[in-house]
Write a protein that holds these residues in place. Structure first.
Motif, short mmCIF file in Angstrom:
data_model
loop_
_atom_site.label_atom_id
_atom_site.label_comp_id
_atom_site.label_asym_id
_atom_site.label_seq_id
_atom_site.Cartn_x
_atom_site.Cartn_y
_atom_site.Cartn_z
N UNK A 148 -47.71 -20.75 20.32
CA UNK A 148 -48.68 -19.93 19.59
C UNK A 148 -49.85 -20.75 19.05
N UNK A 149 -49.81 -22.07 19.26
CA UNK A 149 -50.88 -22.95 18.79
C UNK A 149 -50.68 -23.47 17.39
N UNK A 150 -49.62 -23.00 16.69
CA UNK A 150 -49.37 -23.41 15.31
C UNK A 150 -47.92 -23.85 15.10
N UNK A 151 -47.30 -24.38 16.13
CA UNK A 151 -45.93 -24.86 16.00
C UNK A 151 -44.87 -23.81 16.23
N UNK A 196 -45.68 -14.66 30.57
CA UNK A 196 -46.70 -14.75 29.54
C UNK A 196 -47.76 -15.77 29.90
N UNK A 197 -49.01 -15.51 29.46
CA UNK A 197 -50.05 -16.52 29.45
C UNK A 197 -50.82 -16.35 28.16
N UNK A 198 -51.15 -17.45 27.50
CA UNK A 198 -51.83 -17.39 26.21
C UNK A 198 -53.25 -16.87 26.36
N UNK A 199 -53.72 -16.13 25.33
CA UNK A 199 -55.13 -15.74 25.29
C UNK A 199 -55.95 -16.72 24.44
N UNK A 200 -55.30 -17.80 23.97
CA UNK A 200 -55.93 -18.84 23.14
C UNK A 200 -56.43 -18.30 21.80
N UNK A 201 -55.96 -17.13 21.41
CA UNK A 201 -56.33 -16.53 20.13
C UNK A 201 -55.09 -16.12 19.34
N UNK A 202 -53.96 -16.68 19.70
CA UNK A 202 -52.71 -16.33 19.04
C UNK A 202 -51.95 -15.20 19.69
N UNK A 203 -52.51 -14.61 20.74
CA UNK A 203 -51.85 -13.54 21.47
C UNK A 203 -51.54 -13.95 22.89
N UNK A 204 -51.25 -12.96 23.73
CA UNK A 204 -50.85 -13.26 25.10
C UNK A 204 -51.11 -12.07 26.01
N UNK A 205 -51.25 -12.36 27.29
CA UNK A 205 -51.21 -11.34 28.32
C UNK A 205 -49.87 -11.45 29.03
N UNK A 206 -49.24 -10.30 29.25
CA UNK A 206 -47.90 -10.25 29.82
C UNK A 206 -47.93 -9.42 31.10
N UNK A 207 -47.33 -9.93 32.15
CA UNK A 207 -47.16 -9.17 33.39
C UNK A 207 -45.67 -9.01 33.67
N UNK A 208 -45.32 -7.97 34.44
CA UNK A 208 -43.91 -7.74 34.75
C UNK A 208 -43.76 -6.87 35.99
N UNK A 209 -42.55 -6.89 36.56
CA UNK A 209 -42.18 -5.96 37.62
C UNK A 209 -41.83 -4.62 37.00
N UNK A 210 -42.29 -3.53 37.61
CA UNK A 210 -42.14 -2.21 37.02
C UNK A 210 -41.61 -1.22 38.05
N UNK A 211 -40.55 -0.48 37.67
CA UNK A 211 -39.88 0.43 38.57
C UNK A 211 -40.13 1.89 38.20
N UNK A 212 -41.16 2.18 37.41
CA UNK A 212 -41.34 3.54 36.89
C UNK A 212 -41.61 4.57 37.98
N UNK A 213 -42.13 4.14 39.13
CA UNK A 213 -42.39 5.11 40.20
C UNK A 213 -41.12 5.55 40.89
#
Length: 224
Positions: A148-151, A196-213
């Motif tokens: 998270x950039x802060x330990x 996960x990948x950091x947005x460098x602002x304390x957050x993140x972008x998350x991707x995943x496999x999705x079976x909703x269809x």
């Protein structure tokens, strides 16, 4: 039995730690599912699940120098040896050769919980003995972690209920404390394997496999 080895490869593709790598851990039993993070000075910290006690799986870690020397205890330091199984560790660097490790843990629940531990560059655990409880009242599986950039860290995980899984994320501060837990996706059927990948602002972008269809596996993403 299986053991853990490591190899360093330089920028020209040449191996640096001998023809077959360096031993990280070669105790009796099975050492499986290694994960690795940089120590910031050319070496690495490696963690894995380990059944050397011949009873259950526990979490161990070892730091390797840039020259391939094991810097912590022979065959690694104990990160967690609580009762029942601790499995599938994930790891990030945080500072001066230290790391945060999270894993799936069966010590208290019918399903698995998530625990985490911070280890400094000298191989000394910094949080509660056997790890800090992050999340768990059903079956959970930690699959991705970023700093998270802060330990602290952001951890994404699958949460299982009624034979389907949803995606959650939680922020674990350096204190440690759980600052927030968010539902990332709980649409129909299952969502699995978040990254996960950091947005460098304390957050993140998350991707995943999705079976909703219910007919195809799709890829979705969310920012938190």
């Amino acid at each position: 039995a299986t053991d853990i080895y490591a190899q360093r490869i330089d920028g020209t593709g040449s191996i640096r730690w001998g023809n077959n790598g360096k031993i990280v851990s070669n105790t009796n039993g099975y050492e499986d599912f290694p994960a690795m993070a940089s120590d910031g000075i050319g070496g690495a910290v490696i963690t894995w699940q380990d059944d050397r006690n011949e009873v259950d799986q526990n979490i161990y870690a070892q730091r390797m120098s840039a020259g391939g020397t094991a810097l912590w205890a022979a065959n690694g330091i104990k990160v967690c040896d609580a009762s029942k199984n601790q499995t599938y560790p994930v790891i990030i660097s945080y500072q001066s050769g230290g790391v945060i490790i999270a894993w799936n843990d069966l010590r208290n629940f019918g399903g698995s919980a998530i625990y985490a531990q911070r280890v400094n560059g000298n191989g000394i655990t910094q949080w509660t003995s056997n790890g800090y409880f992050v999340s768990g009242d059903d079956s959970k599986a930690a699959t991705s972690i970023i700093p998270d950039g802060n330990g602290g860290a952001i951890i994404a995980f699958e949460s299982y209920s009624n034979s389907t899984s949803d995606i959650y994320a939680t922020h674990l501060s350096s204190t440690p404390a759980v600052e927030w837990t968010s539902v990332i996706s709980n649409s129909a059927w299952s969502q699995k394997i978040p990254h996960l990948v950091s947005d460098n602002l304390g957050g993140a972008t998350i991707t995943w496999e999705d079976y909703r269809s219910n007919s195809n596996i799709d890829i979705y993403a969310q920012h938190v």
